[in-house]
Design a protein around this motif. Structure first.
Motif, mmCIF file in Angstrom:
data_model
loop_
_atom_site.group_PDB
_atom_site.id
_atom_site.type_symbol
_atom_site.label_atom_id
_atom_site.label_comp_id
_atom_site.label_asym_id
_atom_site.label_seq_id
_atom_site.Cartn_x
_atom_site.Cartn_y
_atom_site.Cartn_z
ATOM 1 N N LEU A 19 -10.078 17.128 21.417
ATOM 2 C CA LEU A 19 -10.804 16.659 22.592
ATOM 3 C C LEU A 19 -11.408 15.290 22.278
ATOM 4 O O LEU A 19 -12.300 15.174 21.430
ATOM 5 N N THR A 20 -10.906 14.264 22.938
ATOM 6 C CA THR A 20 -11.454 12.916 22.774
ATOM 7 C C THR A 20 -12.516 12.724 23.854
ATOM 8 O O THR A 20 -12.207 12.741 25.049
ATOM 9 N N HIS A 21 -13.763 12.571 23.428
ATOM 10 C CA HIS A 21 -14.884 12.579 24.360
ATOM 11 C C HIS A 21 -15.141 11.183 24.931
ATOM 12 O O HIS A 21 -15.031 10.174 24.228
ATOM 13 N N ALA A 22 -15.499 11.163 26.187
ATOM 14 C CA ALA A 22 -15.656 9.912 26.923
ATOM 15 C C ALA A 22 -16.976 9.201 26.608
ATOM 16 O O ALA A 22 -17.900 9.785 26.039
ATOM 17 N N SER A 108 -13.574 16.047 18.990
ATOM 18 C CA SER A 108 -13.720 17.426 18.511
ATOM 19 C C SER A 108 -12.363 18.110 18.444
ATOM 20 O O SER A 108 -11.460 17.818 19.238
ATOM 21 N N GLU A 109 -12.239 19.024 17.508
ATOM 22 C CA GLU A 109 -11.059 19.881 17.406
ATOM 23 C C GLU A 109 -11.500 21.329 17.558
ATOM 24 O O GLU A 109 -12.489 21.758 16.940
ATOM 25 N N VAL A 110 -10.788 22.090 18.363
ATOM 26 C CA VAL A 110 -11.077 23.518 18.511
ATOM 27 C C VAL A 110 -10.537 24.237 17.277
ATOM 28 O O VAL A 110 -9.337 24.171 16.989
ATOM 29 N N ILE A 111 -11.415 24.908 16.555
ATOM 30 C CA ILE A 111 -11.016 25.549 15.296
ATOM 31 C C ILE A 111 -11.144 27.072 15.342
ATOM 32 O O ILE A 111 -10.792 27.752 14.371
ATOM 33 N N THR A 129 -16.458 15.051 15.021
ATOM 34 C CA THR A 129 -16.640 13.882 14.169
ATOM 35 C C THR A 129 -17.093 12.713 15.027
ATOM 36 O O THR A 129 -16.484 12.416 16.057
ATOM 37 N N GLY A 130 -18.171 12.066 14.600
ATOM 38 C CA GLY A 130 -18.623 10.845 15.239
ATOM 39 C C GLY A 130 -18.242 9.652 14.379
ATOM 40 O O GLY A 130 -18.356 9.705 13.149
ATOM 41 N N ARG A 131 -17.753 8.586 15.017
ATOM 42 C CA ARG A 131 -17.333 7.380 14.292
ATOM 43 C C ARG A 131 -18.024 6.151 14.866
ATOM 44 O O ARG A 131 -18.419 6.129 16.032
ATOM 45 N N LEU A 139 -20.729 11.010 11.023
ATOM 46 C CA LEU A 139 -21.261 12.372 11.086
ATOM 47 C C LEU A 139 -20.123 13.320 11.395
ATOM 48 O O LEU A 139 -19.261 13.015 12.232
ATOM 49 N N ASP A 140 -20.092 14.463 10.706
ATOM 50 C CA ASP A 140 -19.235 15.546 11.182
ATOM 51 C C ASP A 140 -19.966 16.865 11.016
ATOM 52 O O ASP A 140 -20.833 17.013 10.157
ATOM 53 N N TYR A 141 -19.627 17.809 11.890
ATOM 54 C CA TYR A 141 -20.292 19.108 11.852
ATOM 55 C C TYR A 141 -19.455 20.100 12.650
ATOM 56 O O TYR A 141 -18.606 19.719 13.474
ATOM 57 N N CYS A 142 -19.697 21.374 12.411
ATOM 58 C CA CYS A 142 -19.106 22.440 13.207
ATOM 59 C C CYS A 142 -20.200 23.105 14.033
ATOM 60 O O CYS A 142 -21.353 23.192 13.598
ATOM 61 N N ARG A 143 -19.827 23.537 15.213
ATOM 62 C CA ARG A 143 -20.752 24.346 16.006
ATOM 63 C C ARG A 143 -19.961 25.361 16.794
ATOM 64 O O ARG A 143 -18.747 25.222 16.981
ATOM 65 N N TRP A 144 -20.647 26.406 17.261
ATOM 66 C CA TRP A 144 -19.995 27.394 18.093
ATOM 67 C C TRP A 144 -20.885 27.680 19.298
ATOM 68 O O TRP A 144 -22.099 27.685 19.239
#
Length: 342
Positions: A19-22, A108-111, A129-131, A139-144
């Motif tokens: 998912l490439t966020h706008a 984001s990638e759905v994992i 992942t933020g670039r 920054l990178d992180y996982c969330r649910w």
């Protein structure tokens, strides 16, 4: 063809989706000013260019949680617009300081996916992942997140639960290039307590409290371009607008200054749970527990692992009941690594 975006529902996700966020966001001094207006944030490294230069950095970065909120906010239209609740975090790493003038984007990638037994909702796991403008990860992180189904009759996907680290090892932490606490000024920082003054198992009551106001939390959520309906629209959540969990995180982190003024930089997020909902009118207080300590390769810099707990009442240091369930007054249970002068 519909021109508006109703947001994704649980059945719209598949493991492996990218998912490439706008809406890229260029960071300005306005974010810092508003952040410090919303929260009692006083950590010196994020308040003074001169203090930051004395610590080996080119200037004062924006607060670590500004980076988190900006990267997180971009994900909301694609990940949690139709969320019931943001459930937890893991494997969060701050990879590079962010400065005024940097432009941030998020992907984001759905994992993982798991439909709930009620058949009406499911849990979506993503790695975000933020670039910056150079394509460098900051920054990178996982969330649910628990997300509604639009069609309760839609078939349940195969359950995929990602294997996530419960704790980041000290070697997983990224120390900002040039960081040097060997000439750190504790008088300017506000407290004398250094890394060596804290013991594993020690608990700290941060004493102060802040009552959450409706307008403040909505201002904060808009600032980070977080469009989740539960924070704004009472027709979606008739029992009241839910306070954005990140607002509670930042409030608790700011309150922790009283007792942890020298825990300057957040570099790792081991885990986190929004244990109970926070509503306008709740008074947030915080306490911390020292979980671990580690040396780093940077001069004068130690890493300290902290549990940060935000509450809306009750006695400090009370976390769970006899059955292992979070007490009703506990709002947040956050496990993170920070950098502190040795």
């Amino acid at each position: 063809m519909a021109k508006t975006n109703p947001g994704r529902f649980f059945e719209d996700y598949a493991v492996g989706d990218v998912l490439t966020h706008a809406v890229p966001r260029t960071v300005s001094g306005g974010e810092r000013a508003l952040y410090h207006a919303l929260y009692p944030a006083r950590h010196a490294l994020y308040s003074s260019d001169e203090f930051a230069k004395g610590c080996g950095l080119p200037a004062s970065p924006v607060d670590d949680l500004i980076t988190f909120h900006m990267v997180f906010g971009k994900t909301v239209p694609d990940v949690s617009l139709n969320a019931v609740a943001n459930l937890g975090y893991a494997e969060g790493r701050w990879l590079k300081p962010v400065y005024e003038g940097d432009t941030l984007t998020s992907v984001s990638e759905v994992i993982g996916l798991k439909q709930n037994s009620n058949g009406k909702t499911g849990v979506v796991y993503v790695r975000t992942t933020g670039r910056n403008q150079h394509g460098e990860p900051v920054l990178d992180y996982c969330r649910w997140v628990m997300v509604r189904k639009k069609n309760v009759d839609a078939p349940a996907p195969d359950t995929v639960l990602p294997e996530l680290k419960t704790v980041l090892a000290p070697g997983d932490l990224v120390i900002p290039e040039g960081l040097d606490f060997s000439t750190y000024d504790t008088a300017l920082a506000g407290e004398p307590h250094r890394w060596g003054d804290y013991e594993i198992g020690e608990t700290i009551d941060h004493v102060d409290g802040v009552t959450i106001e409706e307008a403040e939390h909505m201002l904060a959520t808009r600032l980070w371009q977080n469009t989740a309906k539960v924070h704004f629209d009472v027709s979606v959540r008739p029992e009241g607008r839910l306070i954005y969990g990140g607002h509670v995180i930042s409030m608790a982190r700011a309150l922790s200054f009283n007792g942890l003024a020298n825990a300057q930089m957040i570099v790792g997020l081991n885990g986190g749970a929004h244990a109970n909902p926070c509503m306008a009118g709740d008074t947030v207080r915080a306490w911390s527990e020292v979980l671990d300590k580690a040396e780093t390769s940077a001069p004068g810099v130690g890493a300290i692992r902290l549990r940060l707990v935000a509450t809306k009442g009750g006695e400090p240091f009370a976390l769970k009941d006899e059955g292992g369930k979070y007490r009703p007054e506990v709002l947040l249970d956050l496990d993170y690594w920070a950098l502190m002068p040795i």
